[in-house]
Design a protein around this motif. Structure first.
Motif, mmCIF file in Angstrom:
data_model
loop_
_atom_site.group_PDB
_atom_site.id
_atom_site.type_symbol
_atom_site.label_atom_id
_atom_site.label_comp_id
_atom_site.label_asym_id
_atom_site.label_seq_id
_atom_site.Cartn_x
_atom_site.Cartn_y
_atom_site.Cartn_z
ATOM 1 N N GLU A 170 12.898 -4.368 -15.556
ATOM 2 C CA GLU A 170 12.142 -5.575 -15.908
ATOM 3 C C GLU A 170 10.653 -5.267 -15.999
ATOM 4 N N GLN A 171 10.148 -4.445 -15.083
ATOM 5 C CA GLN A 171 8.734 -4.081 -15.131
ATOM 6 C C GLN A 171 8.405 -3.331 -16.418
ATOM 7 N N LEU A 172 9.248 -2.369 -16.782
ATOM 8 C CA LEU A 172 8.990 -1.580 -17.984
ATOM 9 C C LEU A 172 9.051 -2.442 -19.244
ATOM 10 N N ALA A 173 9.903 -3.481 -19.222
ATOM 11 C CA ALA A 173 10.033 -4.350 -20.390
ATOM 12 C C ALA A 173 8.862 -5.312 -20.516
ATOM 13 N N THR A 174 8.385 -5.833 -19.396
ATOM 14 C CA THR A 174 7.333 -6.855 -19.442
ATOM 15 C C THR A 174 5.934 -6.273 -19.307
ATOM 16 N N THR A 175 5.833 -5.023 -18.850
ATOM 17 C CA THR A 175 4.550 -4.317 -18.774
ATOM 18 C C THR A 175 4.787 -2.928 -19.355
ATOM 19 N N PRO A 176 4.746 -2.781 -20.670
ATOM 20 C CA PRO A 176 5.212 -1.539 -21.302
ATOM 21 C C PRO A 176 4.679 -0.278 -20.637
ATOM 22 N N PHE A 177 5.625 0.580 -20.231
ATOM 23 C CA PHE A 177 5.348 1.905 -19.685
ATOM 24 C C PHE A 177 4.643 1.862 -18.330
ATOM 25 N N SER A 178 4.660 0.715 -17.663
ATOM 26 C CA SER A 178 4.006 0.613 -16.357
ATOM 27 C C SER A 178 5.005 0.146 -15.311
ATOM 28 N N THR A 179 4.820 0.626 -14.094
ATOM 29 C CA THR A 179 5.578 0.163 -12.940
ATOM 30 C C THR A 179 4.599 -0.085 -11.805
ATOM 31 N N THR A 180 5.093 -0.697 -10.744
ATOM 32 C CA THR A 180 4.235 -0.897 -9.580
ATOM 33 C C THR A 180 3.699 0.433 -9.073
ATOM 34 N N GLU A 181 4.565 1.447 -9.022
ATOM 35 C CA GLU A 181 4.134 2.744 -8.501
ATOM 36 C C GLU A 181 3.013 3.348 -9.346
ATOM 37 N N SER A 182 3.149 3.287 -10.678
ATOM 38 C CA SER A 182 2.108 3.875 -11.525
ATOM 39 C C SER A 182 0.806 3.082 -11.433
ATOM 40 N N CYS A 183 0.916 1.759 -11.340
ATOM 41 C CA CYS A 183 -0.298 0.941 -11.223
ATOM 42 C C CYS A 183 -0.970 1.137 -9.864
ATOM 43 N N VAL A 184 -0.165 1.314 -8.815
ATOM 44 C CA VAL A 184 -0.736 1.590 -7.495
ATOM 45 C C VAL A 184 -1.474 2.925 -7.504
ATOM 46 N N ASP A 185 -0.887 3.941 -8.150
ATOM 47 C CA ASP A 185 -1.566 5.242 -8.247
ATOM 48 C C ASP A 185 -2.919 5.094 -8.940
ATOM 49 N N THR A 186 -2.932 4.350 -10.043
ATOM 50 C CA THR A 186 -4.185 4.149 -10.773
ATOM 51 C C THR A 186 -5.186 3.371 -9.932
ATOM 52 N N PHE A 187 -4.706 2.357 -9.233
ATOM 53 C CA PHE A 187 -5.582 1.546 -8.384
ATOM 54 C C PHE A 187 -6.228 2.403 -7.301
ATOM 55 N N ILE A 188 -5.434 3.215 -6.623
ATOM 56 C CA ILE A 188 -5.973 4.038 -5.537
ATOM 57 C C ILE A 188 -6.985 5.047 -6.070
ATOM 58 N N SER A 189 -6.656 5.679 -7.201
ATOM 59 C CA SER A 189 -7.574 6.677 -7.751
ATOM 60 C C SER A 189 -8.855 6.046 -8.279
ATOM 61 N N SER A 190 -8.831 4.721 -8.516
ATOM 62 C CA SER A 190 -10.002 4.029 -9.051
ATOM 63 C C SER A 190 -10.863 3.388 -7.976
ATOM 64 N N LEU A 191 -10.417 3.432 -6.719
ATOM 65 C CA LEU A 191 -11.171 2.776 -5.654
ATOM 66 C C LEU A 191 -12.539 3.419 -5.480
ATOM 67 N N PRO A 192 -13.550 2.604 -5.183
ATOM 68 C CA PRO A 192 -14.871 3.175 -4.893
ATOM 69 C C PRO A 192 -14.841 3.921 -3.567
ATOM 70 N N ASP A 193 -15.870 4.714 -3.327
ATOM 71 C CA ASP A 193 -15.979 5.451 -2.070
ATOM 72 C C ASP A 193 -16.237 4.459 -0.946
ATOM 73 N N LEU A 194 -15.269 4.343 -0.047
ATOM 74 C CA LEU A 194 -15.390 3.357 1.025
ATOM 75 C C LEU A 194 -15.958 3.941 2.306
ATOM 76 N N GLU A 195 -16.239 5.243 2.311
ATOM 77 C CA GLU A 195 -16.684 5.876 3.551
ATOM 78 C C GLU A 195 -18.004 5.305 4.037
ATOM 79 N N THR A 196 -18.862 4.894 3.099
ATOM 80 C CA THR A 196 -20.187 4.422 3.496
ATOM 81 C C THR A 196 -20.230 2.924 3.730
#
Length: 498
Positions: A385-411
């Motif tokens: 259902e995810q692949l059909a309603t969000t072409p070529f995307s899944t929760t796992e792939s979007c989570v990976d992109t989200f994490i890699s896009s996070l700003p530097d939170l150390e400071t």
């Protein structure tokens, strides 16, 4: 001679047809009881929401019912954190004690213990109605039962004459009920995803569970309040009673003291662990999302999603992968984006899927403001259902992109905690839909954090303004998450339920 073809009506002035956002807010504030304690932060959030909804340069408000009718108050009575079966059991107890009417709406309908519980409740309701020499009006509605049912669904839905075809008792077993069952689905993807129940036009339940066999974690809240119930009924009428200008009046209850008895007995099933510790009136907004047949897929976004799966390109992921055209300007979408933009201290999101790019972008923005963010979601949840309603995307792939896009939170002082449901116990997936912001605003309902719920599906949600409700719902969900299976943190991690 006068022409038989009437000229078209003059074009209306948009300024005459679109209400003024500030006027709506002023009217709402004037009607709020002082006891609701509507804070300046609440006013700021509501003003921003109405401004965004009405001053969108590309779209007028996309809403099935007038926006002013969505702004009410309610008295939350209970919150049930459990499974689909336990949610249906709680609803069944109230259904079988109804005096005049039951409206039960769900998305998915399947052979299950939930369906058995509902069938037993209808038999008991019929028996009680016959004992009182009345007929109780019952309306059961669902959107999806099988691939074939969806494929052949008539444009205006199907009324099911044979209740046995749905696994329900036959009409001969339910002589005390005026019962009608209807299904409605809009190809290719526009499922009516809402799950709610209204008993005697006095009590409303809004939850996440279907009538289905899956043992998933669910949440469901019950509400009283004349204005709020009326708002839910209007939404139901527009979607499920097409062509009906208003719902038929309920018959007058002639028995002495029946109305008082009705309220007391209908709420009887809530006495127990589900009842809220503090029962009081809160400012409340109903947040519907009308279905949209056209999913408005973006070719550019689809290509980006596809290439993000290639190992050689994963290192190049950036926040641009979470950019997308704005979602439909619905009360649900616009309010959630406004809510997350107003977050100052914390955001907690429970969702089985997480593929809505506007939502993910809003969370990235909140993280850059050092807002503490907690996300509990699932792996391998309705992947096709995810692949059909969000072409070529899944929760796992979007989570990976989200994490890699996070700003530097150390400071900064902000921190992001993101975890997947473990699924080691009886509860295999986490199907709860809830967002709690700044321990002040709580949204529950049917909407997932996925593209389907933001672009295609019909949804119903409610936001309660109040810290007491936020703390109770948030605490119950987190304690149930720990008890039912726990979370595997892949980023950060915190103790739940404390």
């Amino acid at each position: 001679p006068q022409s038989s073809i009437m000229p078209p009506p003059p074009t209306a002035n948009p300024n005459d047809t679109i209400p003024d956002a500030e006027a709506i807010l002023t009217t709402y504030l004037r009607t709020l009881p002082p006891s609701t304690n509507f804070t300046t932060e609440d006013q700021s959030l509501l003003r921003s929401f109405l401004d965004a909804l009405y001053n969108n340069p590309k779209s007028n408000p996309d809403t099935p019912v007038p926006v002013p009718t969505l702004l009410t108050t309610s008295t939350p009575k209970s919150y049930h954190a459990g499974t689909g079966k336990t949610q249906t059991r709680a609803l069944a107890h109230a259904i079988e004690r109804a005096k005049q009417e039951v409206i039960f709406v769900t998305c998915f309908w399947a052979p299950s213990e939930s369906r058995t519980l509902l069938s037993a409740a209808l038999r008991e309701l019929s028996t009680r109605a016959l004992a009182r020499n009345v007929k109780v009006r019952v309306r059961l509605c669902f959107s999806s039962m099988s691939v074939w049912q969806r494929a052949v669904s008539p444009p205006r839905g199907k009324v099911w004459e044979g209740l046995e075809d749905l696994g329900l008792p036959g009409r001969g077993e339910l002589p005390g009920l005026d019962i009608l069952v209807k299904s409605l689905f809009f190809p290719p993807f526009s499922v009516l995803h809402g799950k709610y129940c209204v008993v005697d036009r006095k009590l409303v339940w809004i939850g996440s569970g279907n009538v289905s066999w899956e043992c998933w974690g669910e949440g469901c809240g019950s509400f009283e309040g004349e204005g709020f119930v009326r708002s839910v009924l209007e939404y139901y009428r527009v979607i499920w009673e097409e062509g009906c200008l208003e719902l038929p009046a309920l018959p007058f209850l002639e028995e002495e003291g029946m109305e008082e008895h009705e309220v007391e007995e209908a709420g009887e099933g809530e006495k127990g662990p589900d009842v809220l510790d503090e029962i009081r009136e809160y400012p409340t907004i109903l947040l519907p999302n009308p279905h949209h047949r056209n999913p408005h897929f973006s070719l550019r976004s689809s290509i980006q999603s596809l290439t993000s799966h290639l190992p050689c390109l994963r290192a190049r992921q950036s926040p641009s992968l979470l950019q997308s055209p704005p979602p439909p300007n619905t009360p649900q979408n616009t309010f959630l984006l406004t809510l997350f933009s107003h977050a100052k201290t914390s955001i907690t999101i429970h969702t089985p899927n997480l593929t809505s790019k506007p939502l993910l972008s809003a969370l990235l923005s909140a993280a850059s403001r050092n807002v503490h963010i907690t996300i509990i979601t699932c792996r391998n949840m309705m992947r096709m259902e995810q692949l059909a309603t969000t072409p070529f995307s899944t929760t796992e792939s979007c989570v990976d992109t989200f994490i890699s896009s996070l700003p530097d939170l150390e400071t900064g002082s902000g921190k992001v905690h993101l975890g997947f449901w473990r699924g080691r116990g009886e509860v295999k997936q986490w199907h709860v839909k809830a967002s709690i912001v700044d321990d002040a605003w709580t949204v529950i309902g049917s909407a997932n954090g996925d593209r389907a719920s933001w672009w295609g599906s019909g949804e119903i949600n409610v936001c309660v303004f109040g810290g007491g409700y936020a703390r109770e719902v948030g605490g119950r969900l987190e304690r149930w998450a720990v008890e039912a299976g726990g979370v595997e943190w892949i980023l950060g991690g915190r103790e739940l339920g404390v």
